[in-house]
Design a protein around this motif. Structure first.
Motif, short mmCIF file in Angstrom:
data_model
loop_
_atom_site.label_atom_id
_atom_site.label_comp_id
_atom_site.label_asym_id
_atom_site.label_seq_id
_atom_site.Cartn_x
_atom_site.Cartn_y
_atom_site.Cartn_z
N TRP A 1 0.42 5.71 0.89
CA TRP A 1 -0.30 6.18 1.64
C TRP A 1 0.15 7.99 0.38
CZ3 TRP A 1 0.45 10.76 4.67
CH2 TRP A 1 -0.46 11.01 5.26
N SER B 1 -8.73 3.89 -1.52
CA SER B 1 -9.83 4.35 0.12
C SER B 1 -9.03 5.55 0.68
CB SER B 1 -9.62 3.07 0.55
OG SER B 1 -8.28 2.67 1.08
N ASN B 2 -9.19 5.65 1.79
CA ASN B 2 -8.80 6.42 2.56
C ASN B 2 -8.89 8.54 2.37
OD1 ASN B 2 -9.30 4.28 5.02
ND2 ASN B 2 -6.90 4.48 4.24
N SER B 3 -9.67 8.69 1.39
CA SER B 3 -9.52 9.41 0.63
C SER B 3 -9.93 10.94 1.79
CB SER B 3 -10.02 9.94 -0.41
OG SER B 3 -10.47 10.81 -1.24
N ALA B 4 -9.21 11.98 1.76
CA ALA B 4 -9.52 13.14 2.82
C ALA B 4 -8.79 14.44 2.45
CB ALA B 4 -8.59 12.58 3.56
N ASN C 1 0.58 -1.27 0.39
CA ASN C 1 0.04 0.21 0.03
C ASN C 1 0.62 1.23 -0.02
OD1 ASN C 1 -0.17 1.13 2.90
ND2 ASN C 1 0.13 -1.35 2.86
N SER D 1 -5.69 13.45 0.67
CA SER D 1 -4.03 12.90 1.12
C SER D 1 -6.07 11.53 0.56
CB SER D 1 -3.97 12.68 2.61
OG SER D 1 -4.98 12.57 3.04
N TYR D 2 -4.93 10.13 0.26
CA TYR D 2 -5.34 8.76 -0.29
C TYR D 2 -4.65 7.65 -0.01
CZ TYR D 2 -2.85 9.25 -4.76
OH TYR D 2 -2.58 10.17 -5.54
N SER D 3 -5.49 6.39 0.04
CA SER D 3 -4.41 5.18 0.20
C SER D 3 -4.21 4.56 -1.38
CB SER D 3 -4.62 4.21 1.05
OG SER D 3 -4.18 4.67 2.70
#
Length: 944
Positions: A372, A450-453, A370, A407-409
């Motif tokens: 980030w 995933s984990n989009s911010a 992964n 930010s995102y993964s």
């Protein structure tokens, strides 16, 4: 004006109390000059700042102290800071006047940092600054030919310590002991333990270890390169910083060997002279950050996976050539690992058990990876207008900023099959009798996102400044409107701060000072009609050395006394919006008049409303004493502060009639009110000494801070007075007082107090019954210590001889406590056994008089032993040698006028080199995460 300057030019070097706080030695500051410091919304003469602030000149500091974090070891470089300012809480970080993250600006980009500790120093910033402000100012261009500076650094880091866990045989032996303590039968046979101990067949009798050279490098590396461009002319000046770093990892196998973190940053600051009455600036910054890692949670598993649970890799060669079924399973498996780490050469399939169908080692080879990713774009621009045509000394300045961060993964998430082994023997050798497959191989080759911010910051400032001197009278006035708003993904309400402030600073001949300020703030967290408040502040100063009665005191060069009082209204401690409103549940308690199915559901009140809820107030009185003596060689600064936080929100139900709350249905009409009150007081100090002896120059600085706190009013209703938190310190560590171990069943049976924390057996901890009610429970808690250190401080020393500079820093903290409450120290149930359990209580140890350092082992939860008590408390007192750096600056004469190279500096440093502490091993040990490190750096800086 010339007369004023002439009259007071001798005072200028007397302000060295400000200079040494900026990291400047006396020799570097020996020439008389007007030294400035950045404070709220302006830059001003350091000698005339009477509010509690301190400053660090990072640009000068980097010439002898290479670092990679903007606030690195500031405890050894300034007073009043230990991660917080005056122990108030989370500070507001402003970079070039805009709320930004301190970790998104590198020391190479920074000119200086101002630590604004006192309420009087931050009052113009409004509510969000109520815990203090750290003002970071980046470098700017100069009116000079192009200057290029290039820096390259290589850093090698080594682990300070790894946790020490027991091996497989030790674990199995002690787990059997834990079972016996619980009155249960042993799980592991003596044969299994023996075979594990001698390593008979590590695939059948696993003894898996994590912290070995098979899986971890001895060091990890970091390198960075930075290029700076600075210069400009009369109408435009510029500064540009381009930097990149990449850092590796300790993990050396599988996908983990590809782990890395990297960051690319570009910053550009431009100053423009538009006319003789207008100027402006444009600042921009872009940061690209990536953190790449395997999908294996290696460090977490290292603290949890017991050594005998599973063999991650099993040789294919253990399968009999005639076992067609097992061979077919393996031939169809996607992940047959050739030469896995720590094992002899060969092909291996992924091992498993029914309980552990996957593991961190298999994940490292087969689960994917992964990344980030973070992207930050920051932009601010402003204009300054000289309005002297309207009024001499009047200026207007405005600034607008917009920051955007995302930010995102992305990850490649593979699934894989593992195989449980049924071992048997053939011809006296272990062979695989059969295999059981768990899971199945799935590889899509598709990256998942995933984990989009997202986070957006908008900020604006508009201000009028008036600066004037007439005779001995000097005045500076600022009228400022300031606000910012942050939109954060996943949060409904935007974070806002809006205020209108006025500050008037006056001094008479730089001898008598008055600083008046007031700020009108707004908060949407309160009800209509209560959303505005005024925060007033007054500070007085007196330079005693300008008085006639001090003229003959030759050894005292400067002495200044200041005192101030501020009431700062804030909503930072109002944790949520709409706390003034009442709340009803849509679905409450089920009830009915009979046992039939005719029950109904109520709407219950969960909170009453209170439109009178208002701001929390930081009421602060402070006194400061600054000075210089012995020909300016010795400087000092001392601040005393007494801060009362009044109006903290609480729901003191005991001051309301009992009918406002019901136990069934569970319902209450009790609202939040401004009730809580506490006080923090303390002293911070700074001492500096500079001396020159021939070619040797010496500079030393000592900083410290001591604080105490007390709850003055707390919403509580307790049965026993000793349980009151009111009157106790705000950071009190509460728990039971341990009296040792129960050593027999008779002692337990005859004990005057019985534990409410479950069954107690010999080897368990016993506690003091504080209230004598015959029960050990939460009512027996007392203050054991304090979480934060009462004293924190730091020291730095600079020795310069010819072209060599030696710089060192130490930090320390004392009179603080913490708890050994992690999984390494509190071992029970199915947790992994660390070396602390070797001293566990047994009947045999007790009867033989052997040392006992741990309660009995148990396979149960053992709430009695692991509730908070002084048994698990330890002192956090420590002294750290944080840095030693040796720098050599090549003589300028080595580079001719026609040489491209204008200067060269090389240096070597060590970071986090030594810790002196009674609990050093505890404090240096990380459990479930990558280790703490000490690092060594080689670097060079070239000027063109």
């Amino acid at each position: 004006m010339n007369n004023i300057i002439s009259k007071y030019k001798g005072i200028l070097p007397l302000s060295l109390f400000a200079l040494f706080a900026q990291g400047v030695t006396a020799q570097e500051a020996a020439e008389p000059k007007a030294d400035t410091i950045n404070v709220a919304f302006r830059q001003t003469d350091a000698r005339d700042v009477i509010v509690p602030v301190s400053s660090v000149n990072v640009n000068e500091l980097m010439k002898k102290n290479y670092s990679t974090y903007s606030l690195d070891n500031m405890q050894a470089l300034t007073a009043g800071y230990n991660g917080q300012l005056w122990n108030q809480g989370d500070v507001l970080v402003l970079i070039d006047g805009v709320p930004r993250d301190a970790n998104n600006v590198l020391p190479t980009e920074i000119e200086d940092i101002t630590f604004m500790k006192g309420a009087s120093a931050v009052v113009l910033y409004g509510s969000r600054a109520s815990k203090g402000v750290i003002l970071i100012t980046t470098k700017r261009g100069t009116e000079s030919p192009l200057k290029v500076t290039a820096r390259a650094d290589y850093q090698m880091a080594v682990a300070k310590a790894y946790p020490t866990y027991l091996d497989g045989a030790q674990y199995m032996t002690l787990y059997n002991q834990a079972l016996a303590n619980d009155g249960l039968k042993p799980k592991y046979t003596d044969e299994d333990i023996y075979n594990t101990a001698i390593g008979l067949n590590p695939f059948r009798y696993p003894n898996q270890k994590f912290y070995t050279s098979d899986y971890l490098n001895k060091t990890k590396s970091r390198y960075d390169v930075t290029a700076e461009f600075q210069g400009g002319g009369k109408f435009a000046k510029f500064y540009t910083n381009v930097s990149y770093y990449r850092e590796g990892d300790f993990i050396s196998f599988g996908e983990g060997k590809n782990n890395y973190t990297d960051r690319l940053n570009v910053r550009g600051n431009i100053d423009l002279t538009l006319s003789d009455w207008a100027s402006g600036w444009v600042n921009a910054n872009a940061t690209y950050y990536n953190q790449h890692g395997s999908n294996s949670k290696f460090w977490d598993a290292a603290s949890k996976l017991r050594p005998n649970r599973v063999a991650p890799f099993i040789p294919v060669s253990y399968i009999d050539e005639m076992d067609a079924a097992s061979l077919a399973l393996i031939s169809n498996a996607r992940n047959v690992i050739t030469n896995p780490a720590g094992l002899p050469a060969g092909d291996y399939f992924l091992g498993a058990t029914q309980e552990d169908q996957t593991n961190a080692f298999a994940d490292m080879y087969a689960a994917g990876y992964n990344t980030w990713t973070s992207r930050q774009m920051q932009f601010d621009a402003g204009v300054k207008l000289d309005l002297k045509s309207i009024l001499q000394g009047l200026t207007f300045k405005t600034m607008f900023a917009v920051d955007y961060a995302t930010s995102y993964s992305t990850s490649l998430n593979d699934k894989y099959s593992t195989f449980g082994v049924n071992w048997t023997q053939a011809d006296g050798k272990d062979v695989i009798g059969s295999l059981t497959q768990f899971g199945k191989d799935e590889h899509t080759g598709t990256l998942n996102s995933s984990n989009s911010a997202e986070k957006q910051t908008l900020a604006w400032t508009g201000q009028f400044d008036y600066v004037s001197s007439f005779g001995d009278h000097n005045i500076h006035a600022t009228l400022v409107a300031n606000g910012y708003q942050q939109t954060i993904s996943g949060e409904y309400h935007k974070v806002s701060n809006a205020n209108l402030g006025l500050q008037v600073s006056y001094n008479l001949a730089h001898k008598y000072y008055v600083d008046l300020a007031a700020n009108a703030i707004h908060s949407a967290k309160l009800a209509e009609g209560h959303r505005q408040a005024i925060s007033p502040s007054v500070t007085l100063g007196w330079r005693l050395t300008e008085e006639e009665f001090m003229k003959d005191v030759d050894w005292l060069d400067d002495l200044r006394l200041t005192a101030g009082y501020t009431v700062l209204n804030q909503d930072l401690d109002i944790s949520e919006y709409y706390m003034y409103k009442n709340i009803f549940t849509a679905t409450g308690t089920w009830w009915g008049w009979s046992d039939s199915n005719n029950s109904i559901q109520t709407s219950d009140s969960q909170r009453g409303g209170n439109d009178e809820l208002t701001f929390i107030k930081r009421k602060e009185f402070s006194v400061g004493l600054n000075g210089a003596l012995l020909g300016n060689r010795l400087t000092f600064a001392v601040n005393y502060f007494n801060t009362v936080t009044d109006g903290l929100l609480a729901r003191p139900d005991y001051i309301y009639p009992s009918y406002m709350s019901t136990g069934w249905p569970v319902s209450t009409f009790v609202p939040y009110v401004n009730y809580g009150k506490n006080r923090r007081q303390g002293v911070d100090f700074a001492l500096g000494y500079n001396e020159k002896m021939g070619e040797l120059e010496l500079g030393a600085q000592l900083f410290g801070q001591t604080t105490t706190s007390k709850n003055l009013r707390v919403a509580e209703n307790v049965e026993w007075d000793y349980l009151r938190t009111e009157g106790k310190q705000t950071d009190a560590l509460w728990g039971l007082q341990c009296l040792g171990y129960y050593n027999s069943q008779d002692e337990i049976d005859n004990a005057e107090a019985k534990s409410s924390y479950g069954d107690v057996k010999p080897g368990d901890l016993k506690y003091k019954d504080q209230n004598g009610d015959g029960v050990i429970d939460s009512k027996d808690r007392v203050v054991l210590g304090r979480w934060s250190a009462k004293f924190t401080g730091g020291f730095n020393l600079t020795l310069k001889y010819k072209n060599f500079t030696l710089f060192t820093m130490l930090t320390g903290q004392f009179r603080g406590n913490a708890l050994k409450n992690d999984s390494y120290n509190q071992v029970y149930g199915e947790r992994k056994y660390s070396d602390v359990v070797l001293g566990a209580w047994t009947q045999q140890k007790y009867e033989n008089g052997e040392a006992i350092t741990y309660p009995r082992l148990t396979t149960q939860s053992s709430d009695n032993n692991f509730t908070t008590s002084d048994y698990w408390m330890y002192s956090t007192d420590r002294i750290d040698l944080q840095r030693v750096q040796l720098t050599y600056d090549f003589k300028k004469s080595l580079f001719g006028d026609k040489s491209i190279v204008k200067g060269l500096q090389v240096y070597a440093n060590g970071n986090s080199l030594l810790t002196i502490a009674g609990e050093r091993k505890q404090m240096e040990r990380n459990v479930g995460s990558s280790p703490q490190t000490r690092s060594f750096t080689l670097g060079a800086k070239v000027e063109f």
